[in-house]
Scaffold this active site. Sequence first.
Site, short mmCIF file in Angstrom:
data_model
loop_
_atom_site.label_atom_id
_atom_site.label_comp_id
_atom_site.label_asym_id
_atom_site.label_seq_id
_atom_site.Cartn_x
_atom_site.Cartn_y
_atom_site.Cartn_z
N GLN A 1 79.21 107.45 -47.29
CA GLN A 1 79.02 108.14 -48.23
C GLN A 1 79.51 109.87 -48.18
O GLN A 1 79.97 110.50 -49.30
CB GLN A 1 77.64 108.25 -48.92
CG GLN A 1 77.35 108.70 -50.31
CD GLN A 1 77.46 107.44 -51.27
OE1 GLN A 1 77.24 106.39 -50.95
NE2 GLN A 1 78.19 107.88 -52.31
N LYS A 7 71.77 107.88 -47.99
CA LYS A 7 71.39 106.55 -48.59
C LYS A 7 70.11 106.19 -48.15
O LYS A 7 69.44 106.65 -47.12
CB LYS A 7 72.40 105.51 -47.75
CG LYS A 7 72.80 104.41 -48.62
CD LYS A 7 73.86 104.69 -49.70
CE LYS A 7 73.90 103.31 -50.38
NZ LYS A 7 75.11 103.52 -51.72
N LYS A 24 73.49 112.85 -51.41
CA LYS A 24 73.87 112.04 -52.65
C LYS A 24 74.12 110.62 -52.24
O LYS A 24 75.26 110.38 -51.28
CB LYS A 24 75.15 112.87 -53.54
CG LYS A 24 75.23 111.78 -54.84
CD LYS A 24 74.04 112.48 -55.75
CE LYS A 24 74.02 111.45 -57.03
NZ LYS A 24 73.40 110.33 -56.85
N LYS A 77 83.24 109.55 -49.02
CA LYS A 77 83.32 109.42 -50.23
C LYS A 77 83.26 110.43 -51.33
O LYS A 77 84.02 110.82 -52.23
CB LYS A 77 82.45 108.40 -50.53
CG LYS A 77 82.54 107.74 -52.04
CD LYS A 77 81.57 106.55 -52.41
CE LYS A 77 81.74 105.29 -51.55
NZ LYS A 77 80.69 104.45 -51.70
N ASN A 109 77.75 94.45 -61.51
CA ASN A 109 78.35 95.50 -62.15
C ASN A 109 79.73 95.97 -61.89
O ASN A 109 80.71 96.23 -62.67
CB ASN A 109 77.53 96.73 -62.31
CG ASN A 109 76.44 96.80 -63.23
OD1 ASN A 109 76.37 96.06 -63.91
ND2 ASN A 109 75.45 97.88 -62.92
N THR A 163 82.07 102.63 -61.24
CA THR A 163 82.71 102.13 -59.81
C THR A 163 83.83 101.29 -60.22
O THR A 163 84.88 101.27 -59.87
CB THR A 163 81.78 101.55 -59.13
OG1 THR A 163 80.47 102.46 -58.93
CG2 THR A 163 82.12 101.07 -57.73
N GLY A 172 71.16 104.26 -57.98
CA GLY A 172 71.14 103.07 -57.79
C GLY A 172 71.98 102.46 -56.81
O GLY A 172 72.99 102.90 -56.42
N ASP A 173 71.54 101.37 -56.55
CA ASP A 173 72.48 100.31 -55.65
C ASP A 173 72.28 98.89 -55.81
O ASP A 173 71.64 98.56 -56.83
CB ASP A 173 72.64 101.02 -54.30
CG ASP A 173 73.83 100.14 -53.30
OD1 ASP A 173 74.85 100.89 -53.32
OD2 ASP A 173 73.50 99.12 -52.74
N SER A 194 78.12 109.97 -60.99
CA SER A 194 76.84 110.30 -60.70
C SER A 194 76.88 112.02 -60.56
O SER A 194 75.87 112.74 -61.22
CB SER A 194 76.24 109.86 -59.66
OG SER A 194 75.87 108.63 -59.62
#
Length: 446
Positions: free
Chosen positions: A110, A125, A89, A113, A239, A208, A164-165, A378
């Site tokens: 990640q 990623k 993820k 996290k 964002n 976030t 997304g990123d 997510s």
Amino acid sequence: MSTINQLKDKLNTKYSTEKEYLQATTEVLDSLSEFIEANPEYNQLSLLERLVEPERSLIFRIPWVDDKGNVQVNTGYRVQFNSALGPYKGGLRFHPSVNLSILKFLGFEQIFKNSLTSLPLGGGKGGSDFDPKGKSDNEIMRFTQAFMNELYTFVGPDLDVPAGDIGVGGKEIGYLFGQYKKLTKNHVGVLTGKGVGWGGSQIRTEATGYGLIYFVENILSEINQDFEDKTVAISGSGNVAQYASEKAIYKGAKVISLSDSSGFVHIPEGLSTEQLEYVKVLKNNRGGRISEFATEYKLNYFEGKKPWILDDIQIALPCATQNEIEMEDAKLLVQNGVEIIGEGANMPTTNEALEYFQANNVIVAPAKAANAGGVGVSGLEMAQNSQRIYWSSSEVDEKLCLMMQDIHDQTKEFGKQKDGSIDYVSGANIAGFVRVAKAMLDQGVV
């Protein structure tokens, strides 16, 4: 610890050109050193050696046709780093700076996290060096379809679920999902950040930024403070920065800056909700620059500067990009009395600056904990997709708030120091590591 030092030396030799990846692994391994020494059960079956290496790194070419009929070629990546806790993820980033080192750093972060969310999510990623800026919607659609043509066999709701990123928002996710559905004939939760009307979650866009404020709020509570009347400097204007600003204003803070890659704006009286709405339209709908906001509201704009030069910052929230707080920035912030650094971006503080903050008793809320709200929601989107259910904004926000409190409590537990202080950086690394390590040991050498 000699084992960890040997591993760091090995990585430095093997990946000498991958500076971002080495920065991320060094920061985590240094945090784990004393813990591993005190808990040798985690130093078996080459656990650390396996942890720092991706399970799989995919690199592929992406040919696509621009509006003039010319064939363009970009490079695509997906780093599937660790699946001990669940399917990979992590986001997709479309930006000219994207390379394997940056994606390995992001994928490694990640892992921890996602672990801290307590959801069954592994770490990964991906992305491309494609730059969506200046591209037409048709060009973005053709590129994302070409990207998914190469990726679709390696992703799925129980295998790898991208999000997304930077450079990948709702539009790009929509195009990616449409192509996946066409290729596989399946309407499943293979991506998160989808439109709310077709499988997306409420407040995913806000998550976030909101989560960052919830985490810092828990830190403030530990020292019997809150956001009321705190001066908060925020970098970035995307964002994360927008919704961190929104929630900070709601909590009574005074947000005194926003920025982009060209400079920052100083808002001495504090960002108003009206001004924030202008920024949202400016950045999200028109692709404008923060200098336009400064001009509109007759505010001081500092070209080529970062907001860390301001002398009235109590809480700094770097929400722009990696390594935006360097040693000189850290010295200025400490000199001017900053109390808390809350990392909204991924690894926005260099290792040297981080050490300087900690040596000067500045509380640092590390990204892998403080900005976990995005992947947390997510994960909630994945749960809604699997169960074919829908949660309202208030339900998701409540779950997010509780999740960030739980992440804070985990980092607090593992970050307690002998003098009673809390090292949230080590706490986040150790808490995230323990859950992943136990799963890896349970599953054997795979």
